[in-house]
Design an enzyme around this catalytic site. Structure first.
Site, short mmCIF file in Angstrom:
data_model
loop_
_atom_site.label_atom_id
_atom_site.label_comp_id
_atom_site.label_asym_id
_atom_site.label_seq_id
_atom_site.Cartn_x
_atom_site.Cartn_y
_atom_site.Cartn_z
CG ASP A 98 3.74 13.51 -0.42
OD1 ASP A 98 4.43 14.08 0.59
OD2 ASP A 98 2.82 13.30 -0.12
CG ASP A 125 1.34 7.26 -3.24
OD1 ASP A 125 0.97 7.61 -1.98
OD2 ASP A 125 1.45 7.91 -4.31
CB CYS A 163 -2.55 -15.42 1.28
SG CYS A 163 -1.48 -14.24 1.61
CB CYS A 221 1.38 -13.47 3.93
SG CYS A 221 -0.28 -13.48 5.05
CB CYS A 231 -2.52 -16.66 5.29
SG CYS A 231 -3.40 -15.35 4.58
CG HIS A 263 -3.72 -10.62 4.39
ND1 HIS A 263 -3.36 -11.90 4.00
CD2 HIS A 263 -4.63 -10.17 3.85
CE1 HIS A 263 -4.18 -12.13 2.92
NE2 HIS A 263 -4.92 -10.80 2.82
#
Length: 371
Positions: free
Chosen positions: A93, A268, A306, A308, A311, A337
């Protein structure tokens, strides 16, 4: 026609769509969520973590990087990507919003804005050209123009003044960028607060200029959600189909749902990472506060659904313990996570559009994460 964006599939019941961004050969599927690396780092994660999570586009902040470490460092290292050992695409930005919200003192001038650093009180000035130069040194694939984001609640006179500055600076930025575009792109920023007439005027003015994409600023800055939705709905029919649309600073599940429904491609927000550090994680059943006493003896993962590595490896009880005793590992595990969740959420959203079930997806997740 934008050379960096290819439309995909449209949802028949809304303005939701899929697409592909091509940023110097890096392919990004949209709708996309971008993690925020304000100072050149996604807090508590490594660049390898970001690559492992599958993020091909992240955001950094020009204001913070301008102050520390400064332009000289990026010129020496040939950009932020080399500096942080990151191989994918980068969006920055312009720093304007941070000047207005963080700088201790600032003053508008015809050609830019003067401000004092929130760090040490030193004096600086941003102009349309100088923020492009800074972003060139950072080496971002997508740069933002300097704009004037009037605070929520501003009267019509202040909003119109912000529009005049924003449009004038956008034209100056475009002309300066076109002198040496290189491999970088630049987006203008639509402003206008929650005034529909001004929003449409800003959108029309900026879409007449041949920018490769369009950004929408000044939303999710304190206005009630019905106002946020109303402005998105008023702009949706008028958004140029050939260009990617980026809604700045928006990242709650519900706000993203509303954005995608109204044709937004890019988002974002610091929320997933900030919330993670504060012990709040996102799951397939909604939000969880990791610090709650009820999780003390839990041997289940944060989210049994999940996939990931957090997890698959750690219990909710263990991660709660790390948060309670303020171990730094708590930040990295929870952040990993949450960013895995956001990546998976956006992937499922794209799939729902492709198979014609976006409305069902929208209803399901809106019910889980709030009205």
């Amino acid at each position: 026609m934008s050379s960096i964006f290819k439309e995909g599939i449209y949802d028949t019941g809304s303005y939701a769509r899929t697409g592909t961004l091509d940023l110097n050969g890096i392919q990004i599927q949209t709708p996309i969520f971008m993690p925020v690396g304000t100072r050149g780092s996604i807090k508590s994660l490594t660049s390898e973590d970001i690559d492992e999570l599958g993020y091909n586009l992240i955001l950094a902040n020009t204001y913070h990087l301008y102050l520390k470490p400064g332009k000289e460092v990026f010129d020496h290292f040939q950009g932020l990507k080399n500096f942080m050992s990151y191989k994918k695409a980068l969006l920055t930005d312009s720093g304007g919003f941070q000047v207005f919200s963080l700088a201790s003192l600032f003053k508008f001038e015809d050609d830019g804005v003067r401000f004092q650093s929130h760090i040490d009180g030193s004096h600086h000035k941003f102009t349309p050209a100088s923020v492009i130069d800074m972003q060139r040194s950072i080496g971002s694939d997508i740069m933002m123009v300097l704009d004037d984001c009037a605070p929520y609640g501003s009267d019509t006179k202040r909003l119109e003044l912000a529009l005049d500055r924003t449009h004038r600076w956008a034209k100056e930025s475009f002309a300066y960028w076109m002198e040496n575009p290189g491999g970088q792109n630049v987006f203008p920023i639509v402003q206008g607060g929650v005034n529909e007439t001004l929003r449409l005027r800003s959108l029309e003015t900026l879409q007449k200029i041949d920018f490769p994409g369009i950004a929408i600023g000044g939303l999710s800055v304190g206005e009630p959600r019905p106002e946020y939705i109303r402005i998105l709905e008023c702009m949706a029919p008028h958004l140029d189909k050939s260009r990617p649309r980026y809604l700045m600073g928006v990242g709650t599940v519900v706000d993203i749902l509303e954005g995608v429904k109204n044709g937004i491609d890019m988002f974002d927000c610091v929320l997933p990472t900030r919330n993670a550090r504060n012990g709040q994680v996102f799951t397939s059943k909604g939000k969880i506060n990791l610090r709650n006493e009820s999780h003390r003896l839990s041997d289940s993962p944060i989210d049994p659904q999940c996939e990931c590595k957090v997890c698959k490896t750690y219990s909710l009880g263990y991660i709660r313990h790390l948060h309670k005793v303020k171990e730094l590992t708590a930040f990295s595990l929870s952040t990993y996570h949450n960013l895995f969740f956001m990546q998976s959420f956006m992937e499922k959203m794209r799939k729902s559009i492709e198979i014609g079930n976006f409305q069902g997806f929208y209803d399901h997740w809106k019910n889980l994460f709030g009205s």
